[in-house]
Design a protein around this motif. Structure first.
Motif, PDB file in Angstrom:
ATOM      1  N   SER A 143       0.836  -1.205   0.000  1.00 43.30           N
ATOM      2  CA  SER A 143       0.000   0.000   0.000  1.00 43.30           C
ATOM      3  C   SER A 143       0.879   1.267   0.000  1.00 43.30           C
ATOM      4  CB  SER A 143      -0.898  -0.029   1.232  1.00 43.30           C
ATOM      5  OG  SER A 143      -1.504   1.220   1.389  1.00 43.30           O
ATOM      6  N   LYS A 144       0.567   2.176  -0.891  1.00 39.95           N
ATOM      7  CA  LYS A 144       1.325   3.431  -0.981  1.00 39.95           C
ATOM      8  C   LYS A 144       0.464   4.595  -0.506  1.00 39.95           C
ATOM      9  CE  LYS A 144       4.474   2.343  -4.768  1.00 39.95           C
ATOM     10  NZ  LYS A 144       4.841   2.511  -6.176  1.00 39.95           N
ATOM     11  N   THR A 145       1.119   5.638  -0.034  1.00 42.60           N
ATOM     12  CA  THR A 145       0.409   6.885   0.269  1.00 42.60           C
ATOM     13  C   THR A 145       0.512   7.769  -0.968  1.00 42.60           C
ATOM     14  OG1 THR A 145       1.015   6.680   2.580  1.00 42.60           O
ATOM     15  CG2 THR A 145       0.248   8.843   1.857  1.00 42.60           C
ATOM     16  N   ILE A 146      -0.647   8.093  -1.517  1.00 43.34           N
ATOM     17  CA  ILE A 146      -0.684   8.792  -2.810  1.00 43.34           C
ATOM     18  C   ILE A 146      -1.470  10.097  -2.666  1.00 43.34           C
ATOM     19  CG2 ILE A 146      -1.436   8.640  -5.226  1.00 43.34           C
ATOM     20  CD1 ILE A 146      -1.224   5.608  -5.057  1.00 43.34           C
ATOM     21  N   ILE A 147      -0.856  11.189  -3.056  1.00 42.85           N
ATOM     22  CA  ILE A 147      -1.565  12.480  -3.072  1.00 42.85           C
ATOM     23  C   ILE A 147      -1.836  12.845  -4.532  1.00 42.85           C
ATOM     24  CG2 ILE A 147      -1.429  14.939  -2.512  1.00 42.85           C
ATOM     25  CD1 ILE A 147       0.323  14.208  -0.137  1.00 42.85           C
ATOM     26  N   ILE A 148      -3.089  13.165  -4.795  1.00 43.91           N
ATOM     27  CA  ILE A 148      -3.474  13.535  -6.170  1.00 43.91           C
ATOM     28  C   ILE A 148      -4.150  14.904  -6.107  1.00 43.91           C
ATOM     29  CG2 ILE A 148      -4.808  12.863  -8.225  1.00 43.91           C
ATOM     30  CD1 ILE A 148      -4.841   9.980  -7.088  1.00 43.91           C
ATOM     31  N   THR A 149      -3.791  15.795  -7.000  1.00 42.79           N
ATOM     32  CA  THR A 149      -4.479  17.099  -7.030  1.00 42.79           C
ATOM     33  C   THR A 149      -5.531  17.096  -8.148  1.00 42.79           C
ATOM     34  OG1 THR A 149      -2.867  18.120  -8.540  1.00 42.79           O
ATOM     35  CG2 THR A 149      -2.426  18.301  -6.168  1.00 42.79           C
TER      36      THR A 149
ATOM     37  N   TYR B  31      -9.644   4.939  -8.386  1.00 37.58           N
ATOM     38  CA  TYR B  31      -8.945   3.747  -8.903  1.00 37.58           C
ATOM     39  C   TYR B  31      -7.873   3.280  -7.900  1.00 37.58           C
ATOM     40  CZ  TYR B  31      -5.866   1.035 -12.014  1.00 37.58           C
ATOM     41  OH  TYR B  31      -5.068   0.055 -12.563  1.00 37.58           O
ATOM     42  N   PHE B  32      -7.040   4.233  -7.439  1.00 36.19           N
ATOM     43  CA  PHE B  32      -5.957   3.836  -6.537  1.00 36.19           C
ATOM     44  C   PHE B  32      -6.492   3.504  -5.136  1.00 36.19           C
ATOM     45  CE2 PHE B  32      -3.336   5.923  -9.832  1.00 36.19           C
ATOM     46  CZ  PHE B  32      -2.541   4.826 -10.131  1.00 36.19           C
ATOM     47  N   GLY B  33      -7.584   4.182  -4.741  1.00 39.83           N
ATOM     48  CA  GLY B  33      -8.222   3.848  -3.460  1.00 39.83           C
ATOM     49  C   GLY B  33      -8.762   2.422  -3.475  1.00 39.83           C
TER      50      GLY B  33
ATOM     51  N   VAL C  83      -5.228   7.182  -0.340  1.00 38.62           N
ATOM     52  CA  VAL C  83      -5.260   8.271  -1.319  1.00 38.62           C
ATOM     53  C   VAL C  83      -5.844   9.536  -0.699  1.00 38.62           C
ATOM     54  CG1 VAL C  83      -6.116   8.993  -3.581  1.00 38.62           C
ATOM     55  CG2 VAL C  83      -5.525   6.594  -3.200  1.00 38.62           C
ATOM     56  N   TYR C  84      -5.151  10.656  -0.930  1.00 43.42           N
ATOM     57  CA  TYR C  84      -5.622  11.975  -0.494  1.00 43.42           C
ATOM     58  C   TYR C  84      -5.838  12.818  -1.745  1.00 43.42           C
ATOM     59  CZ  TYR C  84      -4.257  10.403   4.088  1.00 43.42           C
ATOM     60  OH  TYR C  84      -4.167   9.681   5.250  1.00 43.42           O
ATOM     61  N   GLY C  85      -7.025  13.403  -1.845  1.00 54.13           N
ATOM     62  CA  GLY C  85      -7.369  14.188  -3.028  1.00 54.13           C
ATOM     63  C   GLY C  85      -7.473  15.662  -2.679  1.00 54.13           C
ATOM     64  N   LEU C  86      -6.704  16.492  -3.398  1.00 46.27           N
ATOM     65  CA  LEU C  86      -6.706  17.931  -3.128  1.00 46.27           C
ATOM     66  C   LEU C  86      -7.301  18.698  -4.304  1.00 46.27           C
ATOM     67  CD1 LEU C  86      -4.705  16.864  -0.978  1.00 46.27           C
ATOM     68  CD2 LEU C  86      -3.184  18.746  -1.549  1.00 46.27           C
ATOM     69  N   SER C  87      -8.442  19.312  -4.068  1.00 45.37           N
ATOM     70  CA  SER C  87      -8.993  20.257  -5.047  1.00 45.37           C
ATOM     71  C   SER C  87      -9.805  21.269  -4.248  1.00 45.37           C
ATOM     72  CB  SER C  87      -9.854  19.551  -6.098  1.00 45.37           C
ATOM     73  OG  SER C  87     -10.714  18.653  -5.501  1.00 45.37           O
ATOM     74  N   ARG C  88     -10.255  22.323  -4.905  1.00 43.87           N
ATOM     75  CA  ARG C  88     -10.953  23.363  -4.131  1.00 43.87           C
ATOM     76  C   ARG C  88     -12.287  22.841  -3.626  1.00 43.87           C
ATOM     77  NH1 ARG C  88     -10.579  27.769  -8.689  1.00 43.87           N
ATOM     78  NH2 ARG C  88     -11.145  25.836  -9.757  1.00 43.87           N
TER      79      ARG C  88
END
Ligand SMILES: NC(=O)c1ccc[n+]([C@@H]2O[C@H](COP(=O)([O-])OP(=O)(O)OC[C@H]3O[C@@H](n4cnc5c(N)ncnc54)[C@H](OP(=O)(O)O)[C@@H]3O)[C@@H](O)[C@H]2O)c1
Length: 264
Positions: A2-8, A21-23, A29-34
């Motif tokens: 398992s990887k820690t993945i940040i996606i914007t 998909y990665f979750g 998975v951490y997702g960053l958007s407004r």
């Protein structure tokens, strides 16, 4: 593993599909958007990536529960259409502030943790259009091209810590990018020609590749030990434009581009 993945840019389009998909694959998975996004597969942290304080706070939030950051996918981005002549300084700076500066701020925020763990993978989502000046998308091409050059430079700077960086040049992908693009005013001399090119570029996005196929491709990249600086993903007719630019005489290449963009 398992990887820690940040996606914007996970509130829509490619970013949302990537995050789910990665979750689903069991990664954190951490997702960053407004905009906040509800998903059982990733945690959304509302963040404007152009605001460096917000970026720092988001990474601090991730590190409350994680001890490492393995992957950053710098996907948040925006298109911009309009003639070069009609583009204002405000439009241009807004675009570069997101497509270039936002991505750089994200990289600067995760690199200390990646260095500490002697591992990291950073994918900067670019465009096939960064390799050529696209008509009425000159500043979009330029903003992605600027990110590519930063990617190339960084590869020399961070490889001692086993940190890998690449540009992923996408062709047209079926998302809401056309609706979310900035559009400059179109002055009279350009109106007829702009309308033709604009409806063509939107139809290309509508006929584009499904984002899930991008997710599968990125997954294959994350499983590689060594990365090239540039990867090209999309329909053959778009990818071929990159080598043709270097192989063909310049006049022949420009004539081909005019035909492709229905400028003739
Ligand atoms: N679709 C294509 O054909 C294509 C082709 C080549 C490259 N690309 C690239 O692929 C990436 C994703 O595009 P897409 O097609 O998925 O477009 P999209 O559906 O419009 O998604 C863009 C994402 O970026 C986020 N975003 C915009 N401004 C932001 C900000 N200031 N801070 C944080 N997030 C922000 C948006 O979320 P919020 O509005 O909630 O912030 C949204 O989640 C972009 O970098 C684009 O240039 C797309």
């Amino acid at each position: 593993m398992s990887k820690t993945i940040i996606i914007t840019g996970t509130s829509s389009g490619i970013g949302f599909v990537l995050a789910e998909y990665f979750g689903k694959k069991g990664h954190k998975v951490y997702g960053l958007s407004r905009k906040h996004t509800e998903s059982q597969y990733f945690r959304s942290i509302p963040t404007d990536v152009t605001d460096n304080n917000a970026v720092q706070q988001a990474i601090a939030e991730v590190l409350k529960t994680e001890t490492k950051i393995d992957v950053l996918i710098n996907n948040a981005g925006m298109g911009m259409v309009g003639a070069v002549e009609d583009s204002t300084k405000e439009d241009i700076l807004k675009l570069f502030n997101l497509n270039l500066v936002g991505a750089v701020q994200m990289m600067s925020a995760v690199l200390p943790k990646m260095r500490e763990h002697q591992f990291g993978q950073i994918i900067n989502v670019s465009s096939i259009g960064s390799e050529m000046g696209l008509p009425f998308r000159g500043f979009y091409s330029a903003s992605k091209s600027a990110l590519d050059k930063v990617t190339e430079a960084m590869r020399y700077e961070v490889y001692p810590w086993n940190i890998h960086v690449c540009s992923l040049h996408l062709g047209d992908i079926k998302t809401n990018i056309a609706e979310n693009r900035m559009r400059t005013k179109v002055s009279d001399p350009y109106k007829t020609i702009f309308d033709k090119v604009y409806s063509l570029m939107n139809s290309h996005v509508g006929d584009g590749t499904e984002p899930l196929v991008v997710a599968e491709y990125i997954n294959s990249l994350l499983n590689k030990n060594k990365w090239k600086a540039h990867y090209y993903f999309g329909k053959f007719g778009q990818k071929i434009g990159v080598p043709l630019k270097w192989i063909l005489p310049q006049g022949t290449y420009e004539n081909l581009m005019k035909k492709y963009n229905k400028l003739d």
